[in-house]
Structures are given as C-alpha cells and as structure tokens.
Design a protein around this motif. Structure first.
Motif, short mmCIF file in Angstrom:
data_model
loop_
_atom_site.label_atom_id
_atom_site.label_comp_id
_atom_site.label_asym_id
_atom_site.label_seq_id
_atom_site.Cartn_x
_atom_site.Cartn_y
_atom_site.Cartn_z
N ALA A 74 -10.08 0.83 -5.18
CA ALA A 74 -10.57 0.04 -4.46
C ALA A 74 -10.60 0.18 -2.81
CB ALA A 74 -9.06 -0.74 -4.60
N TYR A 75 -9.85 1.71 -1.99
CA TYR A 75 -9.99 0.94 -1.19
C TYR A 75 -11.78 1.82 -0.56
CZ TYR A 75 -10.43 3.17 3.98
OH TYR A 75 -10.14 3.30 5.22
N ALA A 90 -1.47 3.74 -10.05
CA ALA A 90 -1.50 2.64 -8.95
C ALA A 90 -1.54 3.20 -7.53
CB ALA A 90 -0.12 1.91 -8.83
N ASP A 91 -1.86 4.37 -7.39
CA ASP A 91 -2.29 4.92 -5.77
C ASP A 91 -3.89 5.29 -6.98
OD1 ASP A 91 0.01 5.39 -4.82
OD2 ASP A 91 0.18 8.00 -5.55
N MET A 114 0.70 -1.22 0.30
CA MET A 114 -0.08 0.33 -0.23
C MET A 114 0.87 1.53 0.03
SD MET A 114 -3.30 1.03 1.98
CE MET A 114 -4.42 2.46 2.60
N THR A 115 1.11 1.87 -1.14
CA THR A 115 1.92 3.22 -0.91
C THR A 115 0.96 3.86 -0.90
OG1 THR A 115 1.10 3.29 -3.20
CG2 THR A 115 3.09 2.49 -3.10
N ARG A 153 -5.50 3.35 -8.85
CA ARG A 153 -6.73 2.56 -8.72
C ARG A 153 -6.88 1.64 -6.94
NH1 ARG A 153 -7.93 -0.16 -12.65
NH2 ARG A 153 -6.84 0.47 -15.05
N GLU A 154 -5.67 1.85 -6.16
CA GLU A 154 -5.91 1.51 -4.96
C GLU A 154 -6.67 2.98 -3.89
OE1 GLU A 154 -1.28 1.82 -3.13
OE2 GLU A 154 -2.61 1.95 -1.44
#
Ligand code: FAD
Ligand code: NAP
Length: 339
Positions: free
Chosen positions: A40-41, A33-34, A1-2, A36-37
């Motif tokens: 997702a969260y 990627a951030d 997790m970034t 997408r994260e």
C-alpha cells in the motif's frame, strides 16, 4: 501502522556479496499485514517495491531507488500426515537450512540434499533451488503467493509453477508474485539420492554403508564447507553462472579439442556442461582484479574480497562470459538476480 520504515539504509548486511549500496527505504515484514502495508505504501507513494529474503542470490550494482522489503515472517506447521507422507508449510521468511534441519529432526526426508543452501524458504521456489541431484520441485506440494498486480492471494500447484533448471514462473514474471508460504511433501520412509559422486564417496569414507537422511545431510554439509566460501567470511552469491545446456554436436566439438570436458547428457538430447570446468580451463580460477575475483577452489563462484562494487563484479562476470564464448562458443548465463 506496524511496518517500521527506515530511509537510506545500507544493504551491505543484507546481501551475501557484501556489496555496499543503499536502499531508499527499507523495512522487514513479520506478517502478511506488514506485506500488505508495504504494498500500500509503495502504491500510495509511487515507490517501487523490491522483496528480498537472505540476499544470497543478488547482485546489487547501484543504490536501490525503492522500498526494499526483507521477508522475516516465521512459522512452520504440519498440514497433513497420512503416516508415510507429511505435508509441511513454512512461512517465506524461515531460514532455509534450519528449516531443513527441523524436517530431519522430525524424521522426515526429502530436503537432505538441499542442506546448507543459504537464504529463505520464500525465495527457494524462485530458481527451483537444487543441489546434489535434487531440486525443490521434487518435494514441492504448493505455495501461496500474493499477486502484486491485483492484491489477491493465489495457491499454486506444482504444474503451475513452471519449474525448470534454476527457473520458475516466479523468476519469469519478475516482480509480480510475492511468495508468502511454501508447502513440501516429505517422507517418513527415506528415498535417498546418492547418485552425485562426492556424496556416496564421502559416506563411504566415513564407513557409512546404509546412510540415513541425516547422514546424507551431514555428508553434504561437510563437502560444501570444504568447497564453498562462507559468505560471512568471503562475500559471494554461490554459483555465479548456470551450467549451460548445449547441443550434443557442440559438446562433441568441444570434447575433440578438450577431451576432459565435463558434461552430463540430458533427457532432451542436450548436454549440461559444468560451467566451472569451462572457466577453470580458461584460466580464471583464483583470478583477482582489485577486490573482485574468482574463488581459488571453485571457479563458478565470484567473490568479493572486501570493497568490490556490484559493477566491478558484473564487469568481471562479463569478461568471463566473453572469454568463454570466444574459446568454446558457449554462452554463460548469470544466475544471481541483478538490481
Ligand atoms: P534473495 O537473494 O534475497 O532473493 C533472490 C530473488 O528472489 C530476488 O529476485 C528476490 O526479489 C526474490 N525473492 C526473495 N524472496 C521472495 C519472496 N518471498 N517472494 C517473491 N520473490 C522473492 N542456490 C541453489 O539453487 N543451489 C545451491 O546449492 C546454492 N548454493 C549456494 C551457496 C552459497 C554459498 C550461496 C551464497 C548461494 C547459494 N545458492 C544456491 C543461491 C541462493 O542461496 C539461493 O538461490 C536461495 O534460494 C536465495 O534465497 P534468498 O532468500 O537469499 O533470496
Ligand atoms: P560438482 O559436484 O563439482 O559438479 C560440477 C557440476 O557438474 C555441478 O554443477 C553439477 O550440475 C554437475 N554434476 C555433477 N555430478 C552430476 C551428476 N551425477 N549428474 C548430473 N550433473 C552432475 O559441483 P559443485 O559446484 O561442488 O556443487 C555441488 C552441488 O551444489 C551442485 O548440484 C550445484 O548445483 C550445487 N550448488 C549450487 C550453487 C548455486 O549457487 N546455485 C552453489 C553451490 C553449489 P548441477 O549444478 O546442475 O547440479
């Protein structure tokens, strides 16, 4: 997790009105990627996601019960260069004005009239930003957005964006598309747009008869610095209302009673009225109620003198809307995005 998630973050530094509301959760996206994260969260924890850029076109009227994701991705690249036209791609989090300056420094013209507009590259297509006779649709070469419903990437052409005056598909389908990067077709040979009165006048005053794109940019920056409040000093979101498009019949009726009416005939037969002129005629210029007010030089700009809330600004805007409707039979539409 970034992704670095923070809770209960004040959004005061992240909106140009300087309104102090809190985000339930806040994070900055530095990569796809951030992004997408964050999505997702948001799905996993059933928290809505609100994407922002520079916060210069927002009216925040309450605490935001969402994950506020600020786009902070960076990167500018040349995609193609045929000697006369160059296609540039910029990441959504690039800050607009430095990006415009970068294109001018490369000898590329097309964005000079859009100098000094606050905000990010990724938000620019949202309302098809425009100033001094140019809109981004005039130099637009495509964009890549994430479909928040399916998680898929999609490339949009000019025709697919439905660009119109301060409008686009992305504004119409609010919350669906997350713009990741935008492409612009810029010219090595300059085709300057000087038809907006003050631009040519400013260049003439400076003794510049054959301006370059950089000259035009500098002239526009100097006009804007004189006319518009700097959000770092006085909170504002630029023009608070769109210039209304009315029928030629209504424009003529208003002109009978107000011969000084400022209006511009459009190709479709309608007339674009200067909303700022209507508001000034109605006596609102310089009006102040508590810390919410109308700018003393530019009636189209609502300002926050310090501690105005979003609701106070909204109430002032609604008073102005009602007054203009009663006096001129013209409906003013708010421009900033309200949350
Ligand atoms: P934000 O205010 O952060 O967001 C605006 C909207 O876009 C929100 O709905 C947000 O959810 C959405 N959004 C933001 N980024 C993304 C993304 N990557 N993907 C999907 N949705 C996103 N506008 C003009 O058109 N012309 C002008 O001349 C002009 N002058 C201005 C002058 C001043 C002093 C100020 C304060 C504002 C001015 N504006 C002008 C308005 C504003 O600067 C622009 O609309 C700008 O493009 C907003 O960018 P932003 O990054 O601040 O967007
Ligand atoms: P201005 O030069 O005082 O002109 C008043 C209005 O008349 C403008 O809003 C503009 O409409 C319209 N106009 C002027 N000359 C025109 C022409 N030759 N043809 C057609 N329409 C004309 O405006 P300003 O407030 O100082 O702003 C200058 C430019 O910056 C405008 O383009 C304005 O939109 C833009 N701006 C936008 C924001 C924002 O937040 N959206 C904030 C500040 C400035 P248009 O607005 O349709 O161009």
């Amino acid at each position: 997790m970034t992704l670095h998630l923070q809770s209960q973050v004040s959004l005061k530094p992240f909106n140009s009105f300087g309104v102090d509301v809190r985000a339930q959760l806040f994070a900055q996206a530095h990569s796809d990627a951030d992004v997408r994260e964050a999505l997702a969260y948001s799905a996993a924890h059933d928290v809505p996601l609100l994407v922002i850029g520079g916060g210069s076109n927002l009216l925040l009227t309450a605490d935001i019960p969402a994950l506020v994701l600020r786009m902070a991705t960076r990167g500018i690249r040349v995609l193609s260069d045929n000697g006369s036209q160059v296609v540039i791609e910029a990441e959504a989090g690039e800050i607009w004005h430095p990006f415009v300056q970068w294109t001018l420094a490369q000898g590329l013209s097309g964005l000079e009239n859009l100098s000094l507009i606050p905000g990010t590259v990724g938000a620019a297509p949202m309302q098809n930003i425009g100033a001094y006779g140019v809109e981004i649709k005039d130099v637009f070469a495509g964009l890549t957005a994430l479909d928040r419903q399916t998680g898929e990437l999609r490339d949009f052409t000019l025709a697919e964006c439905n660009f119109a005056y301060r409008d686009s598909l992305f504004k119409q389908q609010v919350g669906r598309w997350l713009i990741l990067r935008v492409r612009f077709a810029l010219d090595r040979v300059e085709h300057l747009h000087l038809e907006y009165g003050p631009v040519r006048q400013r260049l003439t005053e400076q003794g510049i008869d054959h301006p370059t794109a950089t000259d035009v940019s500098q002239a526009i920056c100097s006009i804007r610095n004189e006319k518009l409040p700097d959000p770092a000093v006085l909170g504002n979101a630029g023009s608070f209302f769109k210039n209304p498009l009315v029928s030629a019949v209504l424009a003529d009726e208003i002109r009978l009673a107000h011969p000084g009416l400022v209006g511009y005939p459009q190709a479709d037969g309608r007339v674009k009225l200067a909303a700022g002129w209507l508001i000034e005629q109605a006596g609102w210029k310089g009006f102040r109620d508590g810390d919410a007010g109308v700018h003393r030089l530019q009636s189209l700009v609502l300002v926050n003198y310090g501690t105005a809330t979003g609701l106070e600004l909204l109430k002032l805007a609604q008073r102005i809307q009602r007054d203009i409707a009663e006096r001129f039979h013209v409906e003013l539409e708010m421009e900033p995005n309200q949350y």
